[in-house]
Enzyme design. Structure first.
Site, PDB file in Angstrom:
ATOM      1  N   ASP A 200       0.902  -1.148   0.000  1.00  0.00           N
ATOM      2  CA  ASP A 200       0.000   0.000   0.000  1.00  0.00           C
ATOM      3  C   ASP A 200       0.940   1.196   0.000  1.00  0.00           C
ATOM      4  OD1 ASP A 200      -1.505   2.287   0.947  1.00  0.00           O
ATOM      5  OD2 ASP A 200      -3.108   0.848   1.315  1.00  0.00           O
ATOM      6  N   HIS A 201       1.064   1.856  -1.144  1.00  0.00           N
ATOM      7  CA  HIS A 201       2.153   2.831  -1.249  1.00  0.00           C
ATOM      8  C   HIS A 201       1.985   4.013  -0.300  1.00  0.00           C
ATOM      9  CE1 HIS A 201      -0.463   5.056  -4.063  1.00  0.00           C
ATOM     10  NE2 HIS A 201       0.325   6.088  -3.870  1.00  0.00           N
ATOM     11  N   HIS A 263      -5.777   2.840   1.066  1.00  0.00           N
ATOM     12  CA  HIS A 263      -4.871   3.931   1.465  1.00  0.00           C
ATOM     13  C   HIS A 263      -5.397   4.722   2.656  1.00  0.00           C
ATOM     14  CE1 HIS A 263      -2.937   2.918  -2.205  1.00  0.00           C
ATOM     15  NE2 HIS A 263      -3.662   3.658  -3.017  1.00  0.00           N
TER      16      HIS A 263
HETATM   17  C1  BG6 Z   1      -3.548   4.753  -6.596  1.00  0.00           C
HETATM   18  C2  BG6 Z   1      -4.909   4.874  -7.216  1.00  0.00           C
HETATM   19  O1  BG6 Z   1      -3.497   3.654  -5.736  1.00  0.00           O
HETATM   20  O2  BG6 Z   1      -3.257   5.938  -5.872  1.00  0.00           O
HETATM   21  C3  BG6 Z   1      -5.002   6.098  -8.103  1.00  0.00           C
HETATM   22  O3  BG6 Z   1      -5.224   3.715  -7.963  1.00  0.00           O
HETATM   23  C4  BG6 Z   1      -4.569   7.326  -7.343  1.00  0.00           C
HETATM   24  O4  BG6 Z   1      -6.313   6.256  -8.612  1.00  0.00           O
HETATM   25  C5  BG6 Z   1      -3.239   7.110  -6.654  1.00  0.00           C
HETATM   26  O5  BG6 Z   1      -4.489   8.414  -8.252  1.00  0.00           O
HETATM   27  C6  BG6 Z   1      -2.914   8.269  -5.739  1.00  0.00           C
HETATM   28  O6  BG6 Z   1      -1.626   8.134  -5.221  1.00  0.00           O
HETATM   29  P1  BG6 Z   1      -0.818   9.431  -4.725  1.00  0.00           P
HETATM   30  O7  BG6 Z   1       0.422   8.854  -4.126  1.00  0.00           O
HETATM   31  O8  BG6 Z   1      -0.598  10.284  -5.926  1.00  0.00           O
HETATM   32  O9  BG6 Z   1      -1.699  10.109  -3.720  1.00  0.00           O
END
Ligand code: BG6
Length: 514
Positions: A200-201, A263
């Site tokens: 989960d980044h 997230h």
């Molecule tokens: C991804 C989603 O996991 O996270 C995308 O699938 C989203 O839809 C993205 O735009 C957002 O990541 P960050 O790090 O730019 O907030």
């Protein structure tokens, strides 16, 4: 053989540098895809550049596109230039990085490929000294996760007889509670939970990790971190981008599946959790899941009264006109997929009883911002009188996850002058200004943690399922009332549907304008 790595948490200052990554081979499934190009290869390159990976390191890219090793290396070099912060490569670092890089044209559902992969891995162990330690990164379409793990298992590649074997699984982890449970069951037939790294980044973002440090390394906040002092919590996760050519995927997903269930819940659980017994991955994840277990279930009445769905229509972002969601490529002209959602969460436990957590997440909103705002209670007695306090709001602590990472505390201060007038002022901490360093990319941190055998910043089985369990009643309620979705109901470039403001206003509260 289980890896001998001591699982310590790198969040402890300095700990990270004391630990060295063991030799290993990283196998990327889907190496010719977008994620590998944009995130994985640039992250691995940076880790090599920062001397965080050992010399005994190799990458094997798997993909359907036929390519020679040389072509793969050239393609990856171009990606590092395009997607890394520096927009260039250091030739010396690149040579050592690319030296251990190979490509194996393969079809994920064909058993022969796994036989070839096994042979190649043996060879890589001999040539690059990777000692049988393997990290398989599944950067493929979700329907292939279980199949890839099954084939790896059948080919004997999940056994840890020579070294450790870990598998990173990308999101989305299931599309419903049932599918997430099934996927867990399928992969657990071949892997032990300790080998599974569900990425989960958001957990790789510096400020999300700082939440733990902020809460548990400071003496002044924790005593206030409860129902006695906190009125409510707002979590805003706003994007200005639309679906960026991913209309086909997004149509089946929507913001609850795409962002909130994973997230946002990861961030939320860190805000709501109790102090863990230690920083070991199990202790931290035990507390996070415990908090999520006390989240109140969504009944149809609660969804109707406390949640809002939205979909953007045409509007403008940064002065430029943008199309509505239904006009995006791959999206049905009568789509009822939600691109915005607001949900109200309650934690029925001693710490949070009676404190609402308002969450909103959406695409094509006014500003790109992810933040947590902790709103404290009003002072119990207006000593300075209503007139002096006119421009004062209760104290608010805002933790900005992105962009402009930092923390702001809103306090009341006297306006200079003979008359006592009071106004809000901000005490501000900004990462950029205080540390003067570029924050590491989330993927760098997470891949390194996996190589180090630290799963703290990865989602455990129970958390993935609990996330789904919480959101399913919302998704089911909305799915059963598709025809009632009055979409589009917010303009691109706005802060989402009016209804999300009304819910707070009815309770005498207001959404922050970040
Ligand atoms: C991804 C989603 O996991 O996270 C995308 O699938 C989203 O839809 C993205 O735009 C957002 O990541 P960050 O790090 O730019 O907030």
């Amino acid at each position: 053989m289980q890896a001998a790595t001591v699982v310590e948490n790198p969040m402890r200052a300095g700990m990270r540098l004391e630990r060295t990554a063991e030799p290993c081979a990283v196998v990327i499934f889907g190496a010719s895809g977008d994620l590998a190009k944009r995130k994985l290869i640039p992250a691995l390159y940076r880790l090599v550049q920062e001397h965080l990976l050992p010399a005994e390191f190799a990458i094997i890219g798997l993909g359907r596109t036929a390519m020679t090793d040389e072509e793969f290396r050239d393609k990856m070099k171009a990606s590092v230039v395009e997607f890394s912060e520096a927009k260039s490569v250091d030739e010396e670092v690149w040579q050592s990085f690319a030296g251990g890089m190979q490509f194996l044209p393969s079809n994920i559902d064909q058993p022969e490929c796994y036989g070839e992969l096994a042979k190649l891995l043996e060879q890589v162990d001999k040539e690059h000294g990777t000692q049988g330690n393997r990290l398989f990164y599944l950067s493929v379409a979700p329907e292939f996760y279980a199949e890839a793990v099954r084939q790896l298992g059948e080919a004997g590649l999940t056994k840890q007889d020579k070294g450790w074997v870990r598998v990173i699984i990308e999101k989305p982890f299931g599309t419903s509670l049932d599918s997430a449970r099934e996927l867990n069951q399928q992969i657990l037939r071949y892997l032990d939970e300790s080998q599974i790294y569900r990425i989960d980044h958001y957990l790789g973002k510096e400020t999300v990790q700082n939440l733990l440090v902020f809460r548990f390394a400071n003496g002044i906040y924790e005593p206030l971190w409860n129902r006695q002092y906190i009125d409510h919590v707002q979590i805003t996760n706003a994007e200005t981008v639309g679906v960026e050519g991913r209309g086909g995927y997004y149509e089946k997903s929507g913001v609850v599946r795409d962002m909130i269930q994973n997230h946002v819940f990861q961030v939320l659980s860190i805000v709501a959790m109790e102090p863990p017994a230690s920083l070991s991955s199990e202790d931290v994840r035990d507390e996070k899941i415990k908090a999520m277990h006390s989240a109140r279930a969504f009944t149809p009445e609660r969804v109707a009264a406390e949640c809002v769905r939205g979909q953007y229509g045409a509007g403008s972002i940064g002065g430029k006109p943008v199309p509505g969601y239904r006009e995006e490529q791959g999206v049905a002209p009568d789509s009822t997929t939600e691109t915005f959602a607001m949900v109200t969460m309650w934690f029925d436990n001693w710490r949070w009883s009676g404190v609402p957590f308002y969450i909103r997440s959406g695409k094509r909103l006014a500003k790109r911002v992810t933040e947590i705002a902790i709103q404290f209670r009003q002072v119990p007695h207006q000593l300075f009188g209503a007139a002096a306090m006119e421009q004062v709001s209760p104290n608010q602590l805002v933790i900005r996850i992105q962009p402009d990472e930092g923390i702001t505390m809103r306090v009341a201060a006297k306006v200079p002058g003979q008359v006592t007038r009071i106004r809000d002022v901000n005490m501000d901490f900004r990462y950029g200004a205080s540390f003067g360093v570029q924050l590491a990319e989330a993927y760098e941190r997470l891949i390194l943690d996996c190589i180090l055998g630290d799963s703290t910043l990865y989602a455990r089985k129970d958390m993935t399922e609990r996330g789904w369990e919480i959101v399913m009643p919302i998704l089911d309620y909305w799915a059963a009332r598709k025809s009632e979705a009055d979409f589009p109901n917010y303009e691109a470039g706005s802060w989402g549907p009016e209804e999300s403001f009304h819910i707070l206003e009815q309770q005498g509260r207001h959404w922050r304008r970040p």
